[in-house]
Motif scaffolding. Structure first.
Motif, PDB file in Angstrom:
ATOM      1  N   LYS A  53     -76.059  11.806 -26.910  1.00 21.44           N
ATOM      2  CA  LYS A  53     -76.775  11.457 -27.431  1.00 21.44           C
ATOM      3  C   LYS A  53     -76.971   9.494 -27.044  1.00 21.44           C
ATOM      4  N   GLN A  54     -76.333   9.125 -26.943  1.00 20.89           N
ATOM      5  CA  GLN A  54     -75.827   7.429 -26.348  1.00 20.89           C
ATOM      6  C   GLN A  54     -75.274   7.717 -25.284  1.00 20.89           C
ATOM      7  N   PRO A  55     -76.025   8.147 -23.792  1.00 24.13           N
ATOM      8  CA  PRO A  55     -75.330   7.721 -22.095  1.00 24.13           C
ATOM      9  C   PRO A  55     -74.670   6.906 -22.427  1.00 24.13           C
ATOM     10  N   ALA A  56     -74.673   5.922 -22.804  1.00 24.13           N
ATOM     11  CA  ALA A  56     -73.561   4.700 -22.543  1.00 24.13           C
ATOM     12  C   ALA A  56     -72.227   5.346 -23.241  1.00 24.13           C
ATOM     13  N   GLN A  57     -72.037   5.803 -24.578  1.00 26.45           N
ATOM     14  CA  GLN A  57     -70.844   6.329 -24.982  1.00 26.45           C
ATOM     15  C   GLN A  57     -70.201   7.394 -24.292  1.00 26.45           C
ATOM     16  N   ALA A  58     -70.518   7.961 -23.029  1.00 27.23           N
ATOM     17  CA  ALA A  58     -69.794   9.257 -22.338  1.00 27.23           C
ATOM     18  C   ALA A  58     -69.001   9.096 -21.983  1.00 27.23           C
ATOM     19  N   ARG A  59     -68.458  10.181 -22.685  1.00 29.48           N
ATOM     20  CA  ARG A  59     -66.678  10.322 -21.524  1.00 29.48           C
ATOM     21  C   ARG A  59     -65.993  11.088 -21.491  1.00 29.48           C
ATOM     22  N   GLU A  60     -65.184  11.712 -20.756  1.00 26.06           N
ATOM     23  CA  GLU A  60     -64.570  13.228 -20.424  1.00 26.06           C
ATOM     24  C   GLU A  60     -64.102  13.585 -21.296  1.00 26.06           C
ATOM     25  N   LEU A  61     -64.727  15.175 -21.753  1.00 29.21           N
ATOM     26  CA  LEU A  61     -64.622  15.687 -22.503  1.00 29.21           C
ATOM     27  C   LEU A  61     -63.585  17.266 -22.093  1.00 29.21           C
ATOM     28  N   LYS A  62     -62.820  17.810 -22.138  1.00 35.26           N
ATOM     29  CA  LYS A  62     -61.986  18.442 -22.039  1.00 35.26           C
ATOM     30  C   LYS A  62     -61.563  19.425 -22.338  1.00 35.26           C
ATOM     31  N   SER A  63     -61.989  20.311 -23.214  1.00 37.25           N
ATOM     32  CA  SER A  63     -61.373  21.618 -24.261  1.00 37.25           C
ATOM     33  C   SER A  63     -62.561  21.585 -24.905  1.00 37.25           C
ATOM     34  N   GLU A  64     -63.266  22.620 -25.337  1.00 37.40           N
ATOM     35  CA  GLU A  64     -64.548  22.717 -26.472  1.00 37.40           C
ATOM     36  C   GLU A  64     -64.036  22.517 -27.844  1.00 37.40           C
ATOM     37  N   GLU A  65     -63.324  22.029 -28.328  1.00 37.57           N
ATOM     38  CA  GLU A  65     -62.619  21.284 -29.326  1.00 37.57           C
ATOM     39  C   GLU A  65     -62.800  20.260 -29.449  1.00 37.57           C
ATOM     40  N   GLN A  66     -63.143  19.479 -28.296  1.00 32.09           N
ATOM     41  CA  GLN A  66     -63.542  18.209 -28.390  1.00 32.09           C
ATOM     42  C   GLN A  66     -65.003  17.933 -27.659  1.00 32.09           C
ATOM     43  N   ILE A  67     -65.623  18.949 -27.608  1.00 27.69           N
ATOM     44  CA  ILE A  67     -66.642  19.156 -27.533  1.00 27.69           C
ATOM     45  C   ILE A  67     -67.776  19.041 -29.315  1.00 27.69           C
ATOM     46  N   LEU A  68     -67.042  20.215 -29.473  1.00 26.02           N
ATOM     47  CA  LEU A  68     -67.431  20.557 -30.900  1.00 26.02           C
ATOM     48  C   LEU A  68     -67.199  18.697 -32.255  1.00 26.02           C
ATOM     49  N   SER A  69     -66.021  18.690 -31.770  1.00 29.01           N
ATOM     50  CA  SER A  69     -65.509  17.312 -32.987  1.00 29.01           C
ATOM     51  C   SER A  69     -66.794  16.135 -32.308  1.00 29.01           C
ATOM     52  N   ALA A  70     -67.647  16.165 -30.629  1.00 27.49           N
ATOM     53  CA  ALA A  70     -67.806  15.051 -30.555  1.00 27.49           C
ATOM     54  C   ALA A  70     -70.117  15.682 -31.759  1.00 27.49           C
ATOM     55  N   VAL A  71     -69.821  17.108 -31.306  1.00 30.30           N
ATOM     56  CA  VAL A  71     -71.787  17.623 -32.253  1.00 30.30           C
ATOM     57  C   VAL A  71     -70.941  17.019 -33.585  1.00 30.30           C
ATOM     58  N   GLU A  72     -69.853  17.307 -33.958  1.00 24.45           N
ATOM     59  CA  GLU A  72     -70.049  16.740 -35.510  1.00 24.45           C
ATOM     60  C   GLU A  72     -69.646  15.103 -35.723  1.00 24.45           C
ATOM     61  N   ALA A  73     -69.941  14.489 -34.461  1.00 22.96           N
ATOM     62  CA  ALA A  73     -69.313  13.137 -34.919  1.00 22.96           C
ATOM     63  C   ALA A  73     -71.163  12.895 -34.454  1.00 22.96           C
ATOM     64  N   GLN A  74     -71.741  14.010 -34.344  1.00 19.88           N
ATOM     65  CA  GLN A  74     -73.237  13.182 -33.673  1.00 19.88           C
ATOM     66  C   GLN A  74     -73.113  12.128 -32.997  1.00 19.88           C
ATOM     67  N   GLU A  75     -72.289  12.537 -31.790  1.00 22.42           N
ATOM     68  CA  GLU A  75     -72.564  11.892 -30.340  1.00 22.42           C
ATOM     69  C   GLU A  75     -72.549  12.908 -29.184  1.00 22.42           C
ATOM     70  N   LEU A  76     -72.880  14.496 -29.434  1.00 20.63           N
ATOM     71  CA  LEU A  76     -73.895  15.039 -28.377  1.00 20.63           C
ATOM     72  C   LEU A  76     -74.325  16.471 -29.049  1.00 20.63           C
ATOM     73  N   SER A  77     -75.750  16.502 -28.187  1.00 16.14           N
ATOM     74  CA  SER A  77     -76.389  18.073 -28.416  1.00 16.14           C
ATOM     75  C   SER A  77     -76.662  18.808 -27.448  1.00 16.14           C
ATOM     76  N   LEU A  78     -76.087  20.055 -28.925  1.00 13.26           N
ATOM     77  CA  LEU A  78     -75.912  21.660 -27.790  1.00 13.26           C
ATOM     78  C   LEU A  78     -76.796  22.229 -27.826  1.00 13.26           C
ATOM     79  N   GLN A  79     -77.540  22.409 -26.261  1.00 10.16           N
ATOM     80  CA  GLN A  79     -78.716  23.901 -26.370  1.00 10.16           C
ATOM     81  C   GLN A  79     -78.128  24.855 -25.727  1.00 10.16           C
ATOM     82  N   MET A  80     -77.946  26.184 -26.313  1.00 13.29           N
ATOM     83  CA  MET A  80     -77.881  27.931 -26.164  1.00 13.29           C
ATOM     84  C   MET A  80     -78.404  28.170 -25.772  1.00 13.29           C
ATOM     85  N   THR A  81     -78.370  28.158 -24.362  1.00 10.05           N
ATOM     86  CA  THR A  81     -79.315  29.447 -23.696  1.00 10.05           C
ATOM     87  C   THR A  81     -78.983  30.566 -23.542  1.00 10.05           C
ATOM     88  N   ASP A  82     -80.246  31.129 -22.892  1.00 13.20           N
ATOM     89  CA  ASP A  82     -79.585  32.820 -22.617  1.00 13.20           C
ATOM     90  C   ASP A  82     -79.671  32.693 -21.254  1.00 13.20           C
TER      91      ASP A  82
END
Length: 174
Positions: free
Chosen positions: A125-154
């Motif tokens: 959501k704020q590209p300047a705050q990007a950092r490397e995430l190394k697991s699904e758990e880290q990604i989901l934590s960042a989503v919960e903190a509203q730092e990321l948005s996820l788009q499920m595709t087909d």
């Protein structure tokens, strides 16, 4: 003059033998594919991409277009054949896999691993705050903190892991 029926079995035998010809000097034929890396639970794994259900992505990657892969999407009352792969839309980092074989190869006991992946697009959501995430758990934590948005595709991708976190590789890999 012999009929065509007389020669058909002979022709079929010759063709079958040609398809099963023994490689030179007992060596198995090999193929080279681009090797990619992804994160799984904080450690890197190696994988190859061979097929994808999306035409634009298949074209961009130079892999097989396989629209039928979309049939692997979960249906009501049917277990899923796919795991999630998290792809950062800005290519700011390598992808993150949801599972990996353990151990790599024929002894795999991780029943959740599948080489078929449902693509989830990840965007900071704020590209300047990007950092490397190394697991699904880290990604989901960042989503919960509203730092990321996820788009499920087909979009379904066939990306078998060739070397997993245990350092072991499938047979024939260097």
């Amino acid at each position: 003059m012999r009929s065509t029926r007389t020669y058909l079995p002979l022709l079929a035998s010759v063709l079958l033998c040609a398809c099963s010809a023994v490689p030179d000097a007992g060596r198995s034929p090999t193929v080279s594919l681009p090797l990619h890396q992804a994160w799984f639970d904080g450690r890197k794994v190696d994988y190859v991409t061979t097929d994808i259900s999306d035409p634009a992505m298949a074209q961009a990657l130079g892999v097989n277009l396989v629209p039928r892969l979309a049939l692997a999407l979960p249906a009501p009352g049917r277990p899923s054949l796919v795991e999630r792969v998290y792809k950062f839309v800005d290519d700011s980092q390598i992808t993150v896999f949801q599972s990996a074989p353990s151990p790599t190869g024929p002894g795999n006991t991780d029943t959740s691993y599948s080489p078929l992946w449902r693509m989830v697009l990840v965007k900071w959501k704020q590209p300047a705050q990007a950092r490397e995430l190394k697991s699904e758990e880290q990604i989901l934590s960042a989503v919960e903190a509203q730092e990321l948005s996820l788009q499920m595709t087909d979009i379904i991708v066939n990306c078998p892991i060739t070397r997993s976190v245990d350092g072991r590789a499938i047979a024939g890999t260097k």
